[in-house]
Design a protein around this motif. Structure first.
Motif, mmCIF file in Angstrom:
data_model
loop_
_atom_site.group_PDB
_atom_site.id
_atom_site.type_symbol
_atom_site.label_atom_id
_atom_site.label_comp_id
_atom_site.label_asym_id
_atom_site.label_seq_id
_atom_site.Cartn_x
_atom_site.Cartn_y
_atom_site.Cartn_z
ATOM 1 N N GLY A 193 0.811 -1.211 0.000
ATOM 2 C CA GLY A 193 0.000 0.000 0.000
ATOM 3 C C GLY A 193 0.842 1.256 0.000
ATOM 4 O O GLY A 193 2.046 1.221 0.275
ATOM 5 N N ASP A 194 0.202 2.370 -0.278
ATOM 6 C CA ASP A 194 0.868 3.672 -0.212
ATOM 7 C C ASP A 194 1.044 4.119 1.231
ATOM 8 O O ASP A 194 1.938 4.914 1.542
ATOM 9 C CB ASP A 194 0.050 4.722 -0.971
ATOM 10 C CG ASP A 194 -0.168 4.322 -2.423
ATOM 11 O OD1 ASP A 194 0.780 4.465 -3.206
ATOM 12 O OD2 ASP A 194 -1.272 3.854 -2.750
ATOM 13 N N PHE A 195 0.179 3.611 2.107
ATOM 14 C CA PHE A 195 0.241 3.908 3.532
ATOM 15 C C PHE A 195 0.063 2.604 4.304
ATOM 16 O O PHE A 195 -0.512 1.639 3.795
ATOM 17 C CB PHE A 195 -0.849 4.915 3.932
ATOM 18 C CG PHE A 195 -0.717 6.243 3.244
ATOM 19 C CD1 PHE A 195 0.118 7.230 3.742
ATOM 20 C CD2 PHE A 195 -1.431 6.504 2.083
ATOM 21 C CE1 PHE A 195 0.245 8.453 3.098
ATOM 22 C CE2 PHE A 195 -1.314 7.720 1.428
ATOM 23 C CZ PHE A 195 -0.466 8.702 1.938
ATOM 24 N N ILE A 196 0.561 2.599 5.546
ATOM 25 C CA ILE A 196 0.506 1.409 6.396
ATOM 26 C C ILE A 196 -0.036 1.805 7.755
ATOM 27 O O ILE A 196 0.293 2.880 8.288
ATOM 28 C CB ILE A 196 1.911 0.786 6.565
ATOM 29 C CG1 ILE A 196 2.450 0.254 5.237
ATOM 30 C CG2 ILE A 196 1.885 -0.344 7.598
ATOM 31 C CD1 ILE A 196 3.288 1.253 4.477
ATOM 32 N N THR A 240 -0.549 5.012 21.412
ATOM 33 C CA THR A 240 -1.745 4.520 20.749
ATOM 34 C C THR A 240 -1.406 3.389 19.776
ATOM 35 O O THR A 240 -0.303 3.351 19.224
ATOM 36 C CB THR A 240 -2.443 5.664 19.982
ATOM 37 O OG1 THR A 240 -3.565 5.151 19.273
ATOM 38 C CG2 THR A 240 -1.499 6.311 18.979
ATOM 39 N N CYS A 241 -2.361 2.493 19.554
ATOM 40 C CA CYS A 241 -2.165 1.446 18.542
ATOM 41 C C CYS A 241 -2.210 2.031 17.138
ATOM 42 O O CYS A 241 -1.432 1.637 16.265
ATOM 43 C CB CYS A 241 -3.245 0.379 18.678
ATOM 44 S SG CYS A 241 -3.398 -0.698 17.231
ATOM 45 N N TYR A 242 -3.139 2.975 16.908
ATOM 46 C CA TYR A 242 -3.361 3.501 15.560
ATOM 47 C C TYR A 242 -2.230 4.433 15.134
ATOM 48 O O TYR A 242 -2.262 5.637 15.387
ATOM 49 C CB TYR A 242 -4.710 4.206 15.484
ATOM 50 C CG TYR A 242 -5.862 3.288 15.131
ATOM 51 C CD1 TYR A 242 -5.679 1.922 14.964
ATOM 52 C CD2 TYR A 242 -7.145 3.783 14.969
ATOM 53 C CE1 TYR A 242 -6.729 1.084 14.649
ATOM 54 C CE2 TYR A 242 -8.209 2.954 14.648
ATOM 55 C CZ TYR A 242 -7.996 1.600 14.495
ATOM 56 O OH TYR A 242 -9.039 0.771 14.182
ATOM 57 N N LYS A 243 -1.241 3.829 14.497
ATOM 58 C CA LYS A 243 -0.112 4.552 13.939
ATOM 59 C C LYS A 243 -0.116 4.318 12.434
ATOM 60 O O LYS A 243 -0.059 3.182 11.984
ATOM 61 C CB LYS A 243 1.202 4.057 14.555
ATOM 62 C CG LYS A 243 1.367 4.377 16.043
ATOM 63 C CD LYS A 243 2.628 3.717 16.591
ATOM 64 C CE LYS A 243 3.057 4.328 17.917
ATOM 65 N NZ LYS A 243 2.073 4.105 18.991
ATOM 66 N N MET A 244 -0.187 5.399 11.662
ATOM 67 C CA MET A 244 -0.256 5.297 10.209
ATOM 68 C C MET A 244 0.948 6.001 9.597
ATOM 69 O O MET A 244 1.328 7.096 10.027
ATOM 70 C CB MET A 244 -1.558 5.912 9.695
ATOM 71 C CG MET A 244 -1.845 5.622 8.231
ATOM 72 S SD MET A 244 -3.488 6.265 7.682
ATOM 73 C CE MET A 244 -4.607 5.167 8.557
#
Length: 229
Positions: A79-82, A156-160
């Motif tokens: 993907g372009d982002f993870i 936080t878990c949500y790391k992009m």
């Protein structure tokens, strides 16, 4: 633009099916990479039933930890982002759509979903105890001092991340220390980490939460270990 979603899973039979379905139903172009970290509670069988909704399934022959699962998945991202998605239901996958759009619109390399940003009080943000609120707050302050960031929720878990940035980071830590490791290594590249507010519904240890008091000490050690200061 495509988002690669890495889901580390270890013994989450109560929630893994819901998480897979919720991620699968997101209205974005995505790649789902699920790493079964040698679950032995029945999660493995549930994952197998949902295999048609998973783009890449990795099965570990032994338990390696959250960081180990992410290391295994890293080589397969396209993907372009993870982003990282825990296999429990503390975080709402719908927030990933907001984060993904924010990344694209603002052309940034790192975005964290904060559980406390713009919240009036920490005890209204889904944490299950005052101690966890306090510990997260202190660790975030220390992380900001060491890494010269202005985060409200460093763990936080949500790391992009953009794929370009994620590929630059050589990951070493195989447990929950993945979080302070990647925050510090991003900061060492002089990259500003942005934040966006997300929802959060924390669970108790009785409900299956795995991170412990000792992981807090490991997090502080990891911050210092990888800091260039």
């Amino acid at each position: 633009m495509k988002l690669s979603i890495i889901i580390p899973c270890y013994n989450e039979k109560k929630t893994i099916k819901d998480i897979i379905n919720e991620i699968y139903n997101l209205k974005i172009d995505k790649q789902i990479i699920l790493v079964d970290d040698n679950s032995d509670d029945g999660s493995k069988e549930i994952i197998e039933e949902c295999k048609s909704k998973i783009d890449k399934l990795i099965s570990h022959p032994k338990n390696t930890g959250k960081g180990g699962a992410i290391i295994s998945a890293k080589k397969f991202v396209d993907g372009d982002f993870i982003v990282i998605q825990d296999a429990d239901k503390e975080y709402n996958p719908k927030d990933l759509e907001l984060m993904f759009k924010y990344m694209i619109d603002n052309k940034i390399d790192a975005l964290y979903g904060s559980r406390v940003l713009n919240k009036k009080r920490y005890d209204n943000s889904g944490f299950t105890s005052n101690f966890r609120i306090f510990a997260n707050h202190i660790l975030t302050i220390l992380s900001n001092i060491i890494n010269n960031q202005k985060l409200t929720d460093a763990h936080t878990c949500y790391k992009m991340f953009s794929r370009n940035l994620f590929n630059k980071i050589e990951l070493k830590e195989r447990d929950f220390s993945f979080c302070p490791e990647i925050t510090t290594k991003i900061s060492n590249l002089n990259i500003l980490i942005h934040e966006i507010s997300i929802s959060y519904n924390g669970r108790t240890y009785e409900e299956g939460k795995k991170i412990t008091f000792m992981d807090g000490f490991k997090a502080l050690y990891t911050l210092i270990k990888y800091s260039k200061k």
